[in-house]
Design an enzyme around this catalytic site. Structure first.
Site, PDB file in Angstrom:
ATOM      1  CB  SER A   1      -1.035  -0.112   1.353  1.00  0.00           C
ATOM      2  OG  SER A   1      -1.337   0.947   1.342  1.00  0.00           O
TER       3      SER A   1
ATOM      4  CE1 TYR B   1      -4.958  -1.633   4.634  1.00  0.00           C
ATOM      5  CE2 TYR B   1      -3.516   0.670   4.249  1.00  0.00           C
ATOM      6  CZ  TYR B   1      -5.106  -1.101   3.518  1.00  0.00           C
ATOM      7  OH  TYR B   1      -4.473  -1.393   2.571  1.00  0.00           O
TER       8      TYR B   1
END
Length: 263
Positions: A155, A168
């Site tokens: 990401s 996350y």
């Protein structure tokens, strides 16, 4: 007459005769990558919690085979990871592509993040990719199936902290580090390990942002492409990293973010 045995550059991207295991394959980024790899000629082994019938039908419509397996990666162990890889080998003779795509997110301020939320994110986003990669690599090495390719879906939060997504962000930083560590160990054995780092894509993960007009406008203003990414934007990168076109590529991450990180 002079003839050439040189392989066409387009042929380097073909995946005929290969099989790809993709987690989180039923929707979003996973579905898009499954269809892309199928169009390049790979048989697909699709894994998710549910909803696999539709993607299986779409994969088969592209002229390749598809097998599905329902699995909860949040409770994956070394034993169940090994069982999942054994299943892939029973379905198709040469599963040499692994796409660790499945992921979850828990939003909220760091001071409110519970240990259970933290561990839930780590289990799916970091531990499961490691255990599956480990079992996959053991299978490839034992069978002599190299060359092989592992693709981890990282990401842009592998490079930045995000906002109110501490678990996350930490998991995606960890996944990028894991990608590099495994590449160091396994590339000499013919297993390339790379990552794709998507930016803000139009998926369930960004729904909260897109439904907030002020936040959405601020985010779009930062993206040079001035639009949300689409799951299909990962298709080319997935095929490239899975294929012989990337034969000398390992330990790297392809950022697909419309230019977000350049700002």
């Amino acid at each position: 007459m002079i003839t050439s045995s040189r392989t066409s550059v387009l042929d380097l991207f073909r995946l005929d005769g290969k099989a790809a295991l993709i987690t989180g394959a039923s929707r979003g980024l996973g579905r898009s990558m499954a269809l892309a790899l199928a169009e390049a000629g790979a048989d697909i082994l699709a894994v998710d919690l549910d909803g696999l019938e539709q993607v299986a039908e779409e994969v088969r419509s592209r002229g390749v085979n598809c097998s599905t397996c329902t699995a909860d990666l949040s409770v994956l162990t070394q034993e169940t990871a090994a069982e999942l890889i054994s299943w892939t080998r029973n379905e198709f003779p040469q599963p040499t592509i692994l796409v660790n795509n499945a992921g979850i997110i828990r939003r909220g301020p760091a001071v409110e993040t519970t240990k259970s939320d933290w561990l839930a994110v780590m289990d799916v986003n970091l531990t499961a990719p490691f255990l599956l990669s480990q079992a996959f690599a053991l299978g490839v090495i034992a069978a002599g199936d190299a060359p092989a390719s592992i693709i981890n879906i990282a990401s842009i939060n592998s490079y930045q902290g995000g906002v109110e997504v501490p678990a996350y962000a930490a998991s995606k930083h960890g996944l990028l580090g894991l990608t590099r560590a495994l590449a160091n160990e396994w590339t000499p054995q013919g297993i390339r390990v790379n990552a794709i780092a998507p930016g803000y894509m139009e998926t369930d993960f960004t729904l909260a942002h897109r439904e907030n007009p002020v936040r959405a406008e601020n985010m779009l203003n930062r993206i040079p492409a001035n639009k949300w990414g689409q799951p299909e934007d990962l298709a080319g990168a997935a095929v490239f990293l899975a294929s012989n076109a990337a034969a000398y590529v390992s330990g790297t991450a392809l950022t697909i973010d419309g230019g977000w990180l350049s700002r």
